[in-house]
Scaffold this motif. Sequence first.
Motif, PDB file in Angstrom:
ATOM      1  N   MET A  57       0.849  -1.188   0.000  1.00  0.00           N
ATOM      2  CA  MET A  57       0.000   0.000   0.000  1.00  0.00           C
ATOM      3  C   MET A  57       0.887   1.240   0.000  1.00  0.00           C
ATOM      4  O   MET A  57       1.754   1.387   0.862  1.00  0.00           O
ATOM      5  CB  MET A  57      -0.915  -0.006   1.220  1.00  0.00           C
ATOM      6  N   ALA A  58       0.671   2.111  -0.963  1.00  0.00           N
ATOM      7  CA  ALA A  58       1.511   3.301  -1.109  1.00  0.00           C
ATOM      8  C   ALA A  58       1.216   4.293   0.009  1.00  0.00           C
ATOM      9  O   ALA A  58       0.075   4.409   0.474  1.00  0.00           O
ATOM     10  CB  ALA A  58       1.244   3.942  -2.459  1.00  0.00           C
ATOM     11  N   PRO A  59       2.210   5.025   0.454  1.00  0.00           N
ATOM     12  CA  PRO A  59       1.995   6.050   1.481  1.00  0.00           C
ATOM     13  C   PRO A  59       1.027   7.112   0.975  1.00  0.00           C
ATOM     14  O   PRO A  59       1.099   7.533  -0.186  1.00  0.00           O
ATOM     15  CB  PRO A  59       3.391   6.636   1.701  1.00  0.00           C
ATOM     16  N   THR A  60       0.133   7.561   1.831  1.00  0.00           N
ATOM     17  CA  THR A  60      -0.772   8.639   1.461  1.00  0.00           C
ATOM     18  C   THR A  60      -0.109   9.986   1.749  1.00  0.00           C
ATOM     19  O   THR A  60       0.887  10.076   2.480  1.00  0.00           O
ATOM     20  CB  THR A  60      -2.082   8.563   2.244  1.00  0.00           C
ATOM     21  N   TYR A  61      -0.679  11.042   1.201  1.00  0.00           N
ATOM     22  CA  TYR A  61      -0.135  12.392   1.399  1.00  0.00           C
ATOM     23  C   TYR A  61      -0.094  12.741   2.886  1.00  0.00           C
ATOM     24  O   TYR A  61       0.914  13.247   3.390  1.00  0.00           O
ATOM     25  CB  TYR A  61      -0.995  13.401   0.636  1.00  0.00           C
ATOM     26  N   GLU A  62      -1.183  12.456   3.598  1.00  0.00           N
ATOM     27  CA  GLU A  62      -1.248  12.800   5.011  1.00  0.00           C
ATOM     28  C   GLU A  62      -0.264  11.968   5.825  1.00  0.00           C
ATOM     29  O   GLU A  62       0.341  12.454   6.786  1.00  0.00           O
ATOM     30  CB  GLU A  62      -2.676  12.610   5.544  1.00  0.00           C
ATOM     31  N   GLU A  63      -0.081  10.707   5.467  1.00  0.00           N
ATOM     32  CA  GLU A  63       0.904   9.878   6.156  1.00  0.00           C
ATOM     33  C   GLU A  63       2.315  10.422   5.958  1.00  0.00           C
ATOM     34  O   GLU A  63       3.123  10.452   6.884  1.00  0.00           O
ATOM     35  CB  GLU A  63       0.824   8.438   5.651  1.00  0.00           C
ATOM     36  N   ILE A  64       2.602  10.851   4.739  1.00  0.00           N
ATOM     37  CA  ILE A  64       3.927  11.422   4.467  1.00  0.00           C
ATOM     38  C   ILE A  64       4.104  12.726   5.236  1.00  0.00           C
ATOM     39  O   ILE A  64       5.189  13.004   5.765  1.00  0.00           O
ATOM     40  CB  ILE A  64       4.116  11.639   2.955  1.00  0.00           C
ATOM     41  N   ARG A  65       3.052  13.515   5.353  1.00  0.00           N
ATOM     42  CA  ARG A  65       3.157  14.770   6.101  1.00  0.00           C
ATOM     43  C   ARG A  65       3.526  14.506   7.554  1.00  0.00           C
ATOM     44  O   ARG A  65       4.344  15.229   8.145  1.00  0.00           O
ATOM     45  CB  ARG A  65       1.839  15.553   6.038  1.00  0.00           C
ATOM     46  N   ARG A  66       2.984  13.469   8.136  1.00  0.00           N
ATOM     47  CA  ARG A  66       3.254  13.179   9.547  1.00  0.00           C
ATOM     48  C   ARG A  66       4.614  12.525   9.755  1.00  0.00           C
ATOM     49  O   ARG A  66       5.158  12.570  10.865  1.00  0.00           O
ATOM     50  CB  ARG A  66       2.156  12.279  10.116  1.00  0.00           C
ATOM     51  N   ALA A  67       5.184  11.917   8.724  1.00  0.00           N
ATOM     52  CA  ALA A  67       6.479  11.245   8.862  1.00  0.00           C
ATOM     53  C   ALA A  67       7.595  12.277   9.001  1.00  0.00           C
ATOM     54  O   ALA A  67       7.543  13.349   8.395  1.00  0.00           O
ATOM     55  CB  ALA A  67       6.736  10.354   7.647  1.00  0.00           C
ATOM     56  N   PRO A  68       8.629  11.984   9.793  1.00  0.00           N
ATOM     57  CA  PRO A  68       9.734  12.943   9.943  1.00  0.00           C
ATOM     58  C   PRO A  68      10.528  13.092   8.653  1.00  0.00           C
ATOM     59  O   PRO A  68      10.812  12.107   7.967  1.00  0.00           O
ATOM     60  CB  PRO A  68      10.588  12.330  11.058  1.00  0.00           C
ATOM     61  N   LYS A  69      10.883  14.332   8.346  1.00  0.00           N
ATOM     62  CA  LYS A  69      11.608  14.625   7.111  1.00  0.00           C
ATOM     63  C   LYS A  69      12.757  15.589   7.408  1.00  0.00           C
ATOM     64  O   LYS A  69      12.690  16.355   8.363  1.00  0.00           O
ATOM     65  CB  LYS A  69      10.643  15.246   6.078  1.00  0.00           C
ATOM     66  N   ALA A  70      13.777  15.525   6.573  1.00  0.00           N
ATOM     67  CA  ALA A  70      14.943  16.405   6.724  1.00  0.00           C
ATOM     68  C   ALA A  70      15.162  17.153   5.417  1.00  0.00           C
ATOM     69  O   ALA A  70      15.060  16.575   4.329  1.00  0.00           O
ATOM     70  CB  ALA A  70      16.185  15.606   7.096  1.00  0.00           C
ATOM     71  N   LEU A  71      15.498  18.432   5.530  1.00  0.00           N
ATOM     72  CA  LEU A  71      15.571  19.345   4.388  1.00  0.00           C
ATOM     73  C   LEU A  71      16.888  20.109   4.432  1.00  0.00           C
ATOM     74  O   LEU A  71      17.219  20.717   5.446  1.00  0.00           O
ATOM     75  CB  LEU A  71      14.377  20.308   4.462  1.00  0.00           C
ATOM     76  N   LEU A  72      17.632  20.073   3.336  1.00  0.00           N
ATOM     77  CA  LEU A  72      18.935  20.728   3.288  1.00  0.00           C
ATOM     78  C   LEU A  72      18.980  21.963   2.389  1.00  0.00           C
ATOM     79  O   LEU A  72      19.905  22.766   2.507  1.00  0.00           O
ATOM     80  CB  LEU A  72      20.010  19.743   2.790  1.00  0.00           C
ATOM     81  N   HIS A  73      18.032  22.107   1.477  1.00  0.00           N
ATOM     82  CA  HIS A  73      18.112  23.181   0.475  1.00  0.00           C
ATOM     83  C   HIS A  73      16.767  23.894   0.410  1.00  0.00           C
ATOM     84  O   HIS A  73      15.846  23.488  -0.306  1.00  0.00           O
ATOM     85  CB  HIS A  73      18.477  22.590  -0.892  1.00  0.00           C
ATOM     86  N   ASP A  74      16.653  24.974   1.188  1.00  0.00           N
ATOM     87  CA  ASP A  74      15.423  25.757   1.248  1.00  0.00           C
ATOM     88  C   ASP A  74      15.818  27.217   1.412  1.00  0.00           C
ATOM     89  O   ASP A  74      16.591  27.560   2.311  1.00  0.00           O
ATOM     90  CB  ASP A  74      14.560  25.293   2.428  1.00  0.00           C
ATOM     91  N   HIS A  75      15.298  28.077   0.541  1.00  0.00           N
ATOM     92  CA  HIS A  75      15.623  29.503   0.581  1.00  0.00           C
ATOM     93  C   HIS A  75      14.575  30.261   1.387  1.00  0.00           C
ATOM     94  O   HIS A  75      13.383  30.168   1.108  1.00  0.00           O
ATOM     95  CB  HIS A  75      15.679  30.075  -0.842  1.00  0.00           C
ATOM     96  N   LEU A  76      15.035  31.030   2.362  1.00  0.00           N
ATOM     97  CA  LEU A  76      14.114  31.792   3.202  1.00  0.00           C
ATOM     98  C   LEU A  76      13.266  32.737   2.363  1.00  0.00           C
ATOM     99  O   LEU A  76      12.055  32.844   2.566  1.00  0.00           O
ATOM    100  CB  LEU A  76      14.904  32.583   4.251  1.00  0.00           C
TER     101      LEU A  76
END
Length: 362
Positions: free
Chosen positions: A1-20
């Motif tokens: 079963m593929a991850p849903t959008y809401e499930e992915i939102r709740r999962a911890p994520k790490a971000l290295l490239h984001d411009h303020l």
Amino acid sequence: MAPTYEEIRRAPKALLHDHLDGGLRPATVVELAAEIGHELPVADPDELGGWFTAAADSGSLVRYLETFAHTVGVMQTASALHRVAAECALDLAADGVVYAEVRFAPEQHLTRGLTLPEVVEAVLAGFADGSAQAALAGQPVRIGTLLTAMRHAARSMEIAELSVRYRDAGVVGFDIAGAEAGFPPTRHLDAFEYLQRENFHFTIHAGEAFGLPSIWQAIQWCGADRLGHGVRIVDDIAEADRSLGRLAAYVRDKRIPLELCPSSNVQTGAAASISEHPIGLLRDLRFRVTVNTDNRLMSGTSMTKEMSLLAEAFGYGWAELQWFTVNAMKSAFIPFDERLALINEVIKPAYAKLIDRIDIAT
């Protein structure tokens, strides 16, 4: 079963490239513009959000960068910078991001009399306040700040020294950004040599709009720890048999992280579509691939959306999404023990539950 959008939102994520300056809330842009008399293309927040995405969706990096006149234009006071940084931390936390490195160019925020240190201190205070509010709401996020120098300007040494000055106050790295063509990273060698002497981390925008020479210079001449985008490394991989050229092999062997930004790359013409983005090939070949947002406002995106698009396009499940996330944490510019704690105490336990749940269900 593929991850849903809401499930992915709740999962911890790490971000290295984001411009303020690429992640403001449209409503904030409207309010800040009204305070200082900055003229916007449209005044309605919803319409303005759509304008940013449409204007950036041109296939041209130069046109994409022009949209920043309206975000940078309203980020010229300490209060505005503080607000934008605090909201950035809150928005990332609400998106399930547990670690983020957010970059900005202090030299672009001086038109109303702020000094470079005042700009940095306002942003750092905003991140601290936003992170504290997020923690109280049960959504903790760790923000590391990167200071960016503009590659077409001549202030890189000044910004490098500023980065080192604030290294114990929340600044974790240095970057150069802006149009690549005609402005090679080698113009800023003195800054990179200074940072190396100071044992300080830096990444370089390379291999986005410009090709392999940009990547080679960033690594071999400048000594970059990571590649901002680096998507054009695919040009050194044979289409027929996936064999790697010398540069691609070096990047993979050295585990040099690639800060890939799928939606942004499609907007600027670096990739034809998400399903055709080189991230699929680079992941298959086990490059140190990370997934990033670049500019959340201009791309109308978030980490959840980027992960969801990749899951849909390439059939990725929790194991692949965890791999991207751990790659990012391994490549972060914070100390090793802090990276390890987030990986072992936050990221892996959460994904283990998600993976186990899928195993039980199937």
